[in-house]
Design a protein around this motif. Structure first.
Motif, PDB file in Angstrom:
ATOM      1  N   LYS B  43       0.824  -1.207   0.000  1.00  5.41           N
ATOM      2  CA  LYS B  43       0.000   0.000   0.000  1.00  5.41           C
ATOM      3  C   LYS B  43       0.864   1.266   0.000  1.00  5.41           C
ATOM      4  CE  LYS B  43      -1.977  -1.173   3.877  1.00  5.41           C
ATOM      5  NZ  LYS B  43      -1.326  -2.456   4.164  1.00  5.41           N
ATOM      6  N   SER B  44       1.812   1.265   0.914  1.00  3.95           N
ATOM      7  CA  SER B  44       2.665   2.460   0.991  1.00  3.95           C
ATOM      8  C   SER B  44       3.457   2.633  -0.290  1.00  3.95           C
ATOM      9  CB  SER B  44       3.616   2.362   2.179  1.00  3.95           C
ATOM     10  OG  SER B  44       2.882   2.353   3.376  1.00  3.95           O
ATOM     11  N   THR B  45       3.977   1.522  -0.804  1.00  3.32           N
ATOM     12  CA  THR B  45       4.757   1.587  -2.040  1.00  3.32           C
ATOM     13  C   THR B  45       3.904   2.130  -3.185  1.00  3.32           C
ATOM     14  OG1 THR B  45       5.943  -0.356  -1.267  1.00  3.32           O
ATOM     15  CG2 THR B  45       6.226   0.243  -3.567  1.00  3.32           C
ATOM     16  N   ALA B 162      -2.719  10.421   1.922  1.00  2.00           N
ATOM     17  CA  ALA B 162      -2.707  10.291   3.380  1.00  2.00           C
ATOM     18  C   ALA B 162      -2.383   8.843   3.719  1.00  2.00           C
ATOM     19  CB  ALA B 162      -4.064  10.703   3.949  1.00  2.00           C
ATOM     20  N   ASP B 163      -1.260   8.639   4.428  1.00  2.00           N
ATOM     21  CA  ASP B 163      -0.855   7.284   4.813  1.00  2.00           C
ATOM     22  C   ASP B 163      -1.219   7.067   6.277  1.00  2.00           C
ATOM     23  OD1 ASP B 163       0.194   4.785   4.915  1.00  2.00           O
ATOM     24  OD2 ASP B 163       2.190   5.324   4.165  1.00  2.00           O
ATOM     25  N   GLU B 164      -2.266   6.278   6.515  1.00  2.00           N
ATOM     26  CA  GLU B 164      -2.764   6.008   7.868  1.00  2.00           C
ATOM     27  C   GLU B 164      -2.845   7.278   8.706  1.00  2.00           C
ATOM     28  OE1 GLU B 164      -1.363   2.439   9.706  1.00  2.00           O
ATOM     29  OE2 GLU B 164      -0.276   1.903   7.872  1.00  2.00           O
ATOM     30  N   PRO B 165      -3.615   8.260   8.286  1.00  2.00           N
ATOM     31  CA  PRO B 165      -3.648   9.560   8.980  1.00  2.00           C
ATOM     32  C   PRO B 165      -4.252   9.462  10.368  1.00  2.00           C
ATOM     33  CG  PRO B 165      -5.379   9.473   7.326  1.00  2.00           C
ATOM     34  CD  PRO B 165      -4.550   8.231   7.139  1.00  2.00           C
TER      35      PRO B 165
HETATM   36 MG    MG Z   1       2.578   1.214   4.982  1.00  2.00          MG
END
Ligand code: MG
Ligand code: ATP
Lengths: 855, 237
Positions: B43-45, B162-165
């Motif tokens: 997901k982050s990638t 937004a990454d896990e805000p």
């Molecule tokens: Mg991640």
């Protein structure tokens, strides 16, 4: 950018305080060093003896001695020659100058070694404050000197004394005094008057006046004079007159309008020594400053990696990050300048008096404040920080924005290729310097080798992380003894993060290297000199002079007549000018102090370890050279060398022998006959005597008041002592530089440790006790110190061994274990204190509050 | 914003990890997409590649008609500054700057003057008016996250990532943040891409995209807490 930088600096005072301190200290050191160096360079006001005179004509000491292939030999800077009186002039020049229009009067001036001794005074208290010079009474007008008492000398046995000297010795008009001169030996005179310079001051050499005829006779060659003083008609234009006088005086002369430069002042030698001393110390301090400032900034950048990543993610370009760091560096260095420059100026006064107290600088030495040192400090301070910031910022600009998004930002694991390449290039350069220096040999070779300590330092810094990882692996098992868990953690941290260890150990490497070299290098030279002297001197007694100027030839003659003496040899230094370098191309002419010797005598008393040729051939037009000097300048036995002699005569001498044992003696030997003809004023620095004749020698001190007789062992012991005095000064300045380095080491280690507060908190939360955390940190500190000491010792040892090899072909060096262990112990204590103290503070905080606080 | 056949792997040799395999996806203007999937699913990638923070090995990423994978590092940085905003899990504010300075940081980097009215409007909407001159250390977690959102909005970017805000926030504060994020789509017409593990957070999105082992395996329109939870427990084997 500047606004962002200002903001960043002002909110993170604590973090910047460290680098501010480092840079401010660097600026302080550079300012103080600069002021002192400038003071030493400009401190010598010259000789005041010709203050009343319009122009002075002297011999020209800068004439080339010969030409090679029709090319005139370059006569550039000549460090030895420039500190000596110029060559003497034929009296005929004075007659020609007197004819020049606008010249009111010329006065031929004579200046000869003349040590006045109160009758019956033992040699141990003979004037030790430098050379006394004797002149004809007509020279008294050149300063001018005014008679305070009595009348001018009229008959050959009458003298007039300098007022201060007369008062110090309790001599007055009507008293008798002995005067030691090169030509006469010791002779008794009557004091008929006392005179003082019109404007007294410390820079006057102590003078004694004879009749003009006596002075001319004592100079050894009445057809020559030391200088010609010219008084101009009133209203005469000095510059124009000078050019007319120059035309009349002809080749081989110099016409000086600044009469203070006509002869070396009483202090000139001391100022040269001070300049050299300060030059070396400033160079070392400056080099330390470069490393400290660079280290501080790279640490600062590493600490802010995460913040930099945020900036990058928000959209700051690499250039913007770089500019921001540059702007921060500018802000910090501006504040550092405001603090460091005044501190440096203030520090220079006590340092100057310290130098005087230690005997390194002459009595009149005092700081001269000028713009130049301040400008240098400002440029260096800003330039250094910008340079440091530039290299550090390059790394920061490459920080990837994703590092902001990932929780644990991993620092780069590998050295950049450029850095590795540069590291190996410096390693190769170091190897070349060592090989080249050893091949060259002699003083020059060993001096050249000294540079290797700098290049190896740079190598160590560049390749530091690589070396560190390996050393850490070596030391880790030892550290593990501290306790299984903590020892393991410390070792793991060091292996995983060699960068941190490397940058923290750099200042320790630096401190150990320079302390070792600065302390052990002079000791090594002293040890080698002593060793060579021991092997060389075959005499039972060595005679030296009490005033440090030398002994007249009459002493040698009287010693030779003593019963029980089987051999006598005097070594008499005379300045000779030699074309340096091999055949072909322009060759610089330099002055060397050659020793004049009688070959038959010297072979009996000094074992010079002759390599090629025979010393017994050193007759007439012969010359001998040390193997090192011959190698350096490309001389071979049988070569004809063009030589300039002290009276201005030029001769071609041929090289008859080369010898190895030159340390503590001289690089060139010439026959005594030659010296007697061309340098009649020369004095012997040492007279070597073989035979059972201690009483006879002691009796001679009655007739020769400046004579000191020493047994062989006493002479060698004295040799050791005189170099110890210099070592004290070096020690003190080493301690000052060491203090500076120590503060920087503490500063950097403390900053590095404080930045790890989060990591310590995590360990505490995972269940470690404070003690365990501190043990771990201590273990890492030990690894850091071990790396620093290891590299520092390695670099210092390489430098010292190469230098000894160059000097004497033996890898001997002096490093008293107790001194070395003191250096190591200091490094360990400093390293541990600087790490454990901030770590102790960090673990005292409640762990949760540290974890909670972001960054 | 469109991703076309994007693949990305990390490392080489035996330790090599394929983080994204041949992913294509379009995010229409003014939509809110949630990315979900097990830990390590990429997901982050995915998000980093979409934002140009990481360069894909193959594939293209289009925004406003430009392929950002072809841009130079410098141009990309400037492009990102003007067209994308970021909200991270940990708040990533500069500790030395006040809340206001953190929010206007992109303008400082642009060298442009901040649009005061716009900034004031965002600040008021985020409920930060009283806290503008505080340093991040003096703000609560929720307040810090609101500063991050304000910073992401201030340049009027087309896309906000937004990454896990809400990962570091309690439920109530998290809900407030999600309302604000929803508003950026509804009121200001931004495109929002959010990575989350929380079905309640995903329920605020227009659709949920599911990633497993670096590939898109499913898509759900108008998600609810129940449906996403059900999906996740199904694939979480
Ligand atoms: Mg991640
Ligand atoms: N910089 C990197 N170097 C090596 N491997 C990486 C890197 N970044 C991600 N990976 C790997 O790529 C894969 C996908 O990682 P990614 O961070 O995208 O997962 P994620 O879905 O965001 O997981 P999480 O929900 O835990 O945040 C993982 O296997 C991870 O180990």
């Amino acid at each position: 950018m500047l606004r962002l930088a200002l903001r960043s600096v002002s909110t993170r005072k604590a973090r910047f305080a460290g680098s501010l301190l480092a840079i401010a200290l660097a600026v302080t050191v550079i300012t103080a060093g600069g002021v002192l160096l400038q003071s030493a360079l400009t401190g010598d006001r010259g000789s005041p003896r010709f203050d009343a005179v319009t122009l002075i004509v002297t011999g020209n000491s800068h004439l080339p001695v010969a030409s090679v292939n029709g090319q005139a030999i370059d006569a550039g800077a000549d460090p030895v020659g420039d500190g000596l009186p110029p060559p003497r002039l034929p009296l005929a020049v004075a007659k020609r100058v007197a004819q020049v229009s606008g010249v009111r009067e010329v006065v031929p001036d004579v200046s000869v070694y003349s040590q006045v001794v109160k009758v019956g005074e033992p040699s141990s208290i003979v004037n030790a404050d430098g050379a006394m010079r004797g002149h004809g009474w007509s020279s008294s007008r050149l300063t001018p000197y005014r008679l305070r008492d009595g009348h001018p000398p009229v008959s050959p046995d009458e003298i007039v004394l300098d007022g201060r000297f007369a008062a110090r010795k309790g001599l007055g008009t009507g008293d008798s005094a002995d005067v030691v001169t090169a030509v006469d030996g010791t002779r008794r005179y009557r004091v008929v008057g006392v005179a003082d310079p019109a404007t007294p001051g410390p820079s006057h050499a102590t003078a004694v006046f004879f009749t003009d005829q006596t002075a001319a006779r004592l100079s050894g060659d009445p057809t020559r004079v030391d200088a010609i003083a010219v008084f101009a008609e009133s209203h005469e234009d000095v510059t124009r007159l000078a050019s007319r006088v120059r035309d009349a005086a002809g080749d081989g002369t110099l016409v000086l309008t600044d009469t203070s430069q006509a002869e070396p002042s009483a202090d000139s030698g001391a100022y040269v020594a001070t300049t050299a001393f300060l030059g070396i110390m400033s160079a070392v301090a400056g080099f330390v400053a470069i490393f400290v400032v660079a280290g501080t900034f790279s640490l600062l950048v590493v600490q802010r990696r995460r913040e930099t990543a945020v900036l990058r993610a928000v959209g700051a370009t690499g250039g913007q990050v770089r500019r921001m760091i540059a702007a921060e560096a500018l802000v910090v260095s501006a504040i550092a300048l405001a603090v460091g420059v005044p501190a440096g100026l203030m520090l220079s006064r006590p340092l100057a008096s310290l130098l005087v107290t230690l005997g390194v600088a002459p009595t009149g030495f005092h700081p001269v404040y000028g713009a130049v040192p301040v400008i240098v400090a400002a440029v260096a301070g800003i330039g250094l920080t910008q340079l440091a910031a530039f290299t550090a910022a390059g790394r920061a600009a490459r920080v990837r924005p994703t590092e902001a998004l990932r929780e644990s930002a991993a620092p780069p694991r590998r050295l950049s290729r450029l850095r590795t390449l540069a590291g190996f290039a410096f390693a190769a350069l170091s190897a070349f310097i060592v090989a080249n220096g050893i091949a060259t040999g002699g003083n020059k070779g060993s001096g050249d080798v000294f540079v290797v300590s700098f290049t190896l330092m740079v190598t160590a810094t560049l390749l530091g992380p690589m070396v560190t990882a390996r050393v850490a692996r070596l030391v880790a098992p030892l550290i593990a003894v501290l306790g299984r868990g903590q020892g393991f953690l410390a070792a793991a941290n060091s292996k995983a993060n060699p960068w941190r260890i490397a940058s923290a150990s750099t200042p320790i490497t630096l401190a150990v290297t320079f302390t070792c070299i600065m302390i052990f290098m002079p000791q090594t030279v002293q040890k080698l000199t002593l060793r060579e002297s021991q092997l060389r001197i075959q005499a039972d007694h060595v005679l030296v002079s009490a005033d440090g100027q030398g002994l007249p030839s009459a002493v040698t003659r009287d010693v030779a007549r003593l019963p029980g003496v089987s051999a006598v040899a005097a070594t008499t230094p005379i300045p000779v000018r030699l074309g340096m370098g091999g055949a072909g191309g322009p060759v610089p002419t330099r002055t060397l102090m050659a020793l004049a010797v009688v070959p038959a005598q010297v072979t009996a008393l000094l074992d010079l370890d002759v390599k090629v040729g025979r010393l017994s051939a050193l007759t007439d037009d012969g010359i001998a050279a040390s193997s090192a000097a011959a190698r350096e300048h490309g001389w071979r036995v049988g070569d004809r060398l063009p030589v300039g002699l002290p009276d201005g005569t030029r001769r071609e001498l041929h090289l008859v022998a080369t010898y190895d044992r030159s340390l503590g003696l001289s690089d060139v030997l010439v026959p005594a006959d030659l010296a007697a003809r061309h340098a009649p004023q020369a004095l012997a620095t040492a007279i070597y005597v073989k035979g059972e004749t201690a009483e006879g020698l002691n009796a001679l001190t009655k007739t020769h008041p400046t004579l000191i007789t020493l047994s062989r062992s006493a002479y060698l012991a004295q040799m050791k002592q005189s170099s110890d005095a210099q070592t004290t000064a070096v020690y003190l300045f080493i301690m000052l530089i060491g203090l500076y380095t120590a503060i920087s080491v503490m500063n950097m280690l403390a900053a590095a440790t404080a930045a790890r507060a989060r990591e310590f908190a995590a360990l505490r939360l995972a269940g470690s006790t404070r003690r365990q955390v501190l043990t771990m940190v201590g273990g890492e500190a030990l690894i850091t110190v071990a790396v620093g000491v290891f590299l520092g010792t390695l670099i210092a040892a390489t430098t010292l061994v190469s230098s000894s090899l160059a000097l004497t072909r033996t890898p001997v060096f002096a490093a008293p274990p107790q001194v070395y262990l003191t250096i190591v112990a200091t490094a360990v204590v400093l390293g541990l204190a600087a790490t454990l103290f901030p770590a102790g503070m960090a673990v005292r905080l409640r762990a949760i509050s540290v974890i909670g606080a972001r960054e | 914003m469109t991703l076309q056949s994007v693949s990305k792997s990390f490392g080489t040799g035996p330790t090599s990890v394929v983080a994204l395999r041949d992913v294509s996806m379009t995010f229409p203007q003014g939509t809110f997409t949630a990315l979900m999937g097990p830990s390590g699913s990429g997901k982050s990638t995915f998000m980093h590649c979409a934002a140009g923070l990481e360069r894909p090995d193959v594939g293209a990423v289009y925004l406003a008609g430009a392929d950002i994978t072809k841009m130079s590092e410098r141009r990309l940085t400037v492009f990102r500054r003007d067209n994308m905003g970021f909200v991270f899990q940990s708040f990533n504010l500069l500790p030395s700057l006040t809340a206001r300075q953190n929010i206007t940081l992109p303008f400082l980097l642009n060298g442009r003057r901040a649009d005061r009215k716009w900034v004031d409007e965002i600040v008021e909407r985020m409920g930060l008016t009283e806290r503008m001159s505080h340093l991040p250390a003096e703000l609560s977690g929720g307040q810090q996250q609101r500063v991050s959102i304000a910073r992401a909005l201030v340049t009027r970017p087309q896309v906000i990532f937004a990454d896990e805000p809400t990962g570091a926030l309690d439920t109530r504060t998290g809900t407030g943040i999600l309302h604000l994020l929803r508003e950026t789509v509804d009121v200001y017409g931004r495109t929002l891409i959010m990575v989350t593990h929380d079905p309640r957070a995903a329920a605020y999105a227009d659709r949920v995209v599911f990633l497993v082992d670096g590939g898109i395996v499913d898509e759900m329109r108008s998600p609810t807490v129940e449906r996403t939870s059900a999906w996740l427990s199904r694939s979480d084997v």
